[in-house]
Design a protein around this motif. Structure first.
Motif, PDB file in Angstrom:
ATOM      1  N   GLU A   1       0.850  -1.187   0.000  1.00 26.91           N
ATOM      2  CA  GLU A   1       0.000   0.000   0.000  1.00 26.91           C
ATOM      3  C   GLU A   1       0.884   1.234   0.000  1.00 26.91           C
ATOM      4  O   GLU A   1       1.972   1.234   0.592  1.00 26.91           O
ATOM      5  N   VAL A   2       0.413   2.271  -0.676  1.00 21.63           N
ATOM      6  CA  VAL A   2       1.133   3.542  -0.705  1.00 21.63           C
ATOM      7  C   VAL A   2       0.185   4.637  -0.264  1.00 21.63           C
ATOM      8  O   VAL A   2      -0.964   4.697  -0.712  1.00 21.63           O
ATOM      9  N   GLU A   3       0.643   5.497   0.642  1.00 14.40           N
ATOM     10  CA  GLU A   3      -0.168   6.612   1.096  1.00 14.40           C
ATOM     11  C   GLU A   3       0.588   7.916   0.921  1.00 14.40           C
ATOM     12  O   GLU A   3       1.801   7.928   0.687  1.00 14.40           O
ATOM     13  N   LEU A   4      -0.142   9.014   1.029  1.00 13.06           N
ATOM     14  CA  LEU A   4       0.462  10.332   0.902  1.00 13.06           C
ATOM     15  C   LEU A   4      -0.406  11.354   1.616  1.00 13.06           C
ATOM     16  O   LEU A   4      -1.571  11.100   1.942  1.00 13.06           O
ATOM     17  N   TYR A   5       0.191  12.520   1.850  1.00 12.21           N
ATOM     18  CA  TYR A   5      -0.503  13.632   2.494  1.00 12.21           C
ATOM     19  C   TYR A   5      -0.597  14.778   1.492  1.00 12.21           C
ATOM     20  O   TYR A   5       0.372  15.088   0.796  1.00 12.21           O
ATOM     21  N   VAL A   6      -1.761  15.414   1.435  1.00  8.93           N
ATOM     22  CA  VAL A   6      -1.955  16.517   0.501  1.00  8.93           C
ATOM     23  C   VAL A   6      -2.929  17.526   1.111  1.00  8.93           C
ATOM     24  O   VAL A   6      -3.883  17.143   1.803  1.00  8.93           O
ATOM     25  N   GLU A   7      -2.665  18.793   0.867  1.00  4.52           N
ATOM     26  CA  GLU A   7      -3.555  19.836   1.370  1.00  4.52           C
ATOM     27  C   GLU A   7      -4.941  19.684   0.757  1.00  4.52           C
ATOM     28  O   GLU A   7      -5.089  19.406  -0.438  1.00  4.52           O
ATOM     29  N   GLY A   8      -5.952  19.894   1.569  1.00  7.85           N
ATOM     30  CA  GLY A   8      -7.319  19.714   1.099  1.00  7.85           C
ATOM     31  C   GLY A   8      -7.744  20.683   0.023  1.00  7.85           C
ATOM     32  O   GLY A   8      -8.710  20.422  -0.704  1.00  7.85           O
ATOM     33  N   ASP A   9      -7.047  21.834  -0.089  1.00  6.27           N
ATOM     34  CA  ASP A   9      -7.410  22.823  -1.108  1.00  6.27           C
ATOM     35  C   ASP A   9      -6.429  22.852  -2.274  1.00  6.27           C
ATOM     36  O   ASP A   9      -6.468  23.776  -3.091  1.00  6.27           O
ATOM     37  N   ASN A  10      -5.552  21.840  -2.385  1.00  8.90           N
ATOM     38  CA  ASN A  10      -4.578  21.779  -3.478  1.00  8.90           C
ATOM     39  C   ASN A  10      -5.195  21.011  -4.647  1.00  8.90           C
ATOM     40  O   ASN A  10      -4.962  19.818  -4.829  1.00  8.90           O
ATOM     41  N   ALA A  11      -5.996  21.701  -5.426  1.00  5.30           N
ATOM     42  CA  ALA A  11      -6.736  21.051  -6.509  1.00  5.30           C
ATOM     43  C   ALA A  11      -5.832  20.369  -7.532  1.00  5.30           C
ATOM     44  O   ALA A  11      -6.116  19.237  -7.951  1.00  5.30           O
ATOM     45  N   PRO A  12      -4.732  21.008  -8.000  1.00  4.63           N
ATOM     46  CA  PRO A  12      -3.875  20.327  -8.980  1.00  4.63           C
ATOM     47  C   PRO A  12      -3.291  19.021  -8.450  1.00  4.63           C
ATOM     48  O   PRO A  12      -3.262  18.007  -9.155  1.00  4.63           O
ATOM     49  N   ALA A  13      -2.809  19.039  -7.205  1.00  3.69           N
ATOM     50  CA  ALA A  13      -2.237  17.820  -6.638  1.00  3.69           C
ATOM     51  C   ALA A  13      -3.300  16.751  -6.456  1.00  3.69           C
ATOM     52  O   ALA A  13      -3.073  15.567  -6.740  1.00  3.69           O
ATOM     53  N   LEU A  14      -4.486  17.142  -5.997  1.00  3.99           N
ATOM     54  CA  LEU A  14      -5.563  16.173  -5.823  1.00  3.99           C
ATOM     55  C   LEU A  14      -5.944  15.535  -7.156  1.00  3.99           C
ATOM     56  O   LEU A  14      -6.236  14.333  -7.220  1.00  3.99           O
ATOM     57  N   ALA A  15      -5.915  16.337  -8.216  1.00  5.19           N
ATOM     58  CA  ALA A  15      -6.228  15.801  -9.538  1.00  5.19           C
ATOM     59  C   ALA A  15      -5.161  14.809  -9.992  1.00  5.19           C
ATOM     60  O   ALA A  15      -5.483  13.729 -10.531  1.00  5.19           O
ATOM     61  N   THR A  16      -3.885  15.148  -9.774  1.00  5.14           N
ATOM     62  CA  THR A  16      -2.795  14.257 -10.146  1.00  5.14           C
ATOM     63  C   THR A  16      -2.902  12.929  -9.403  1.00  5.14           C
ATOM     64  O   THR A  16      -2.805  11.850  -9.997  1.00  5.14           O
ATOM     65  N   TYR A  17      -3.133  12.991  -8.107  1.00  7.01           N
ATOM     66  CA  TYR A  17      -3.200  11.764  -7.318  1.00  7.01           C
ATOM     67  C   TYR A  17      -4.478  10.989  -7.606  1.00  7.01           C
ATOM     68  O   TYR A  17      -4.489   9.755  -7.554  1.00  7.01           O
ATOM     69  N   GLY A  18      -5.557  11.693  -7.920  1.00  3.94           N
ATOM     70  CA  GLY A  18      -6.780  11.007  -8.297  1.00  3.94           C
ATOM     71  C   GLY A  18      -6.590  10.198  -9.570  1.00  3.94           C
ATOM     72  O   GLY A  18      -7.071   9.058  -9.672  1.00  3.94           O
ATOM     73  N   ARG A  19      -5.882  10.774 -10.545  1.00  5.57           N
ATOM     74  CA  ARG A  19      -5.612  10.041 -11.787  1.00  5.57           C
ATOM     75  C   ARG A  19      -4.741   8.822 -11.538  1.00  5.57           C
ATOM     76  O   ARG A  19      -4.799   7.840 -12.290  1.00  5.57           O
ATOM     77  N   ALA A  20      -3.920   8.892 -10.495  1.00  6.48           N
ATOM     78  CA  ALA A  20      -3.052   7.762 -10.153  1.00  6.48           C
ATOM     79  C   ALA A  20      -3.765   6.725  -9.297  1.00  6.48           C
ATOM     80  O   ALA A  20      -3.164   5.718  -8.913  1.00  6.48           O
ATOM     81  N   GLY A  21      -5.044   6.951  -8.992  1.00  8.04           N
ATOM     82  CA  GLY A  21      -5.828   5.958  -8.280  1.00  8.04           C
ATOM     83  C   GLY A  21      -5.887   6.108  -6.776  1.00  8.04           C
ATOM     84  O   GLY A  21      -6.402   5.225  -6.081  1.00  8.04           O
ATOM     85  N   PHE A  22      -5.404   7.216  -6.252  1.00  9.61           N
ATOM     86  CA  PHE A  22      -5.429   7.412  -4.802  1.00  9.61           C
ATOM     87  C   PHE A  22      -6.821   7.853  -4.342  1.00  9.61           C
ATOM     88  O   PHE A  22      -7.491   8.645  -5.006  1.00  9.61           O
ATOM     89  N   GLU A  23      -7.216   7.342  -3.185  1.00 11.89           N
ATOM     90  CA  GLU A  23      -8.502   7.691  -2.589  1.00 11.89           C
ATOM     91  C   GLU A  23      -8.302   8.113  -1.135  1.00 11.89           C
ATOM     92  O   GLU A  23      -7.307   7.751  -0.499  1.00 11.89           O
ATOM     93  N   ARG A  24      -9.267   8.852  -0.625  1.00 10.59           N
ATOM     94  CA  ARG A  24      -9.156   9.364   0.739  1.00 10.59           C
ATOM     95  C   ARG A  24      -9.150   8.240   1.769  1.00 10.59           C
ATOM     96  O   ARG A  24      -9.986   7.348   1.746  1.00 10.59           O
TER      97      ARG A  24
END
Length: 297
Positions: free
Chosen positions: A257-280
């Motif tokens: 498993e791989v996890e990461l931390y990202v700011e809740g208002d960082n839309a570009p990063a959330l989009a990048t990680y979403g495309r990579a399959g990461f979920e909350r």
């Protein structure tokens, strides 16, 4: 029980051991660590430490960083007795600009924040995903880019420079300095091969980096510790492949498993990680009083 609140510049060894033991107990009960990496590293150092005690026994602990961020916890055996309220009230009286973290956004933390008149000013998301077949293969990089691993004793300045440029507005990551890098490089989990540097032919700087982490070493859980892209190179489709390089390294190390931390208002990063399959997976919330504006949403 008598609750005594005492500030310390430096924790004595016996008190330091009690803090670490109680923090481990809190993590076991809550399912989330009460202190982040930065605060754990700062435990033995001089700083703004506050302890709640009953005689010689530790009931709870709080620490306030130079920037006003606060982390605190109460020993699970002593909760619902006013210890948390006493700790944070003491911190807020001395630092009205203090901003306490609530790791895991637990119901008890929300209730305590409400009772003290605090509101949310920051949200930090924890995202994760399982390692999949094919993750171990390095992605194709855009033309002109190449990657290599970090060289201890040679690349520190370049890594710090691109980190400072990429995170100039980030309250914690942007403050990483030579001492902070050395401190992390001395930790058991540090692996130079897990720090991936991206070059584009410009000898004056790195294009980006992906610092991965496996703690404990050899464990099943890997972390996208830091991904940074130099401002000169942002918007050129680098973040996705750079994230993929780190995922490939972690997959080859055998994590599940791989996890990461990202700011809740960082839309570009959330989009990048979403495309990579990461979920909350989890949420950490920072609170403050009226000296800081509340966060929308």
């Amino acid at each position: 029980m008598t609750v005594t609140i005492t500030p310390f510049d430096v924790l004595e060894p016996s008190m330091l051991e009690q803090v670490r033991t109680a923090a481990a107990a809190a993590a076991e009960v809550d399912g989330v660590e009460p202190l982040s990496e930065a605060f754990v590293l700062a435990l033995p150092r001089a700083g703004d430490h506050v302890v709640a005690t009953d005689g010689d026994r530790l009931l709870g602990y709080a620490a306030c960083a130079d920037d006003g961020s606060v982390e605190a916890f109460v020993d699970p055996r002593d909760r619902a007795k006013g210890v948390g309220t006493a700790l944070l009230t003491s911190v807020l009286e001395r630092r009205p600009d203090a901003r306490p973290w609530a790791h895991g956004d637990l119901p008890a933390s929300r209730a305590l924040a409400e009772s003290l008149g605090l509101h949310v000013v920051r949200r930090l998301l924890v995202l994760s995903r399982a390692v999949r077949p094919g993750d171990e293969v390095d992605p194709t990089l855009p033309e002109g880019l190449r990657h290599r691993t970090f060289r201890p004793g040679q690349d520190e300045a370049a890594l710090l420079a691109v980190n400072a440029a990429a995170f100039v507005d980030h309250p914690e990551q942007g403050a990483l300095d030579e001492a902070g890098l050395a401190e992390r490089a001395a930790q058991p989990w540090f692996d130079p091969e897990g720090v991936i540097l991206l070059e584009d032919g410009d000898p004056s700087r790195l294009a980006g980096f992906h610092w991965t982490k496996i703690d404990p070493p050899g464990g099943d859980l890997g972390e996208v510790y830091v991904v940074g892209v130099h401002p000169d190179c942002q918007g050129h489709g680098i973040a996705g492949p750079l994230t993929g390089l780190g995922l490939a390294h972690l997959a080859r190390r055998g994590v599940r498993e791989v996890e990461l931390y990202v700011e809740g208002d960082n839309a570009p990063a959330l989009a990048t990680y979403g495309r990579a399959g990461f979920e909350r997976k989890a949420l950490h919330v920072m609170y403050s009083c009226e000296v800081h504006p509340p966060m929308a949403g």
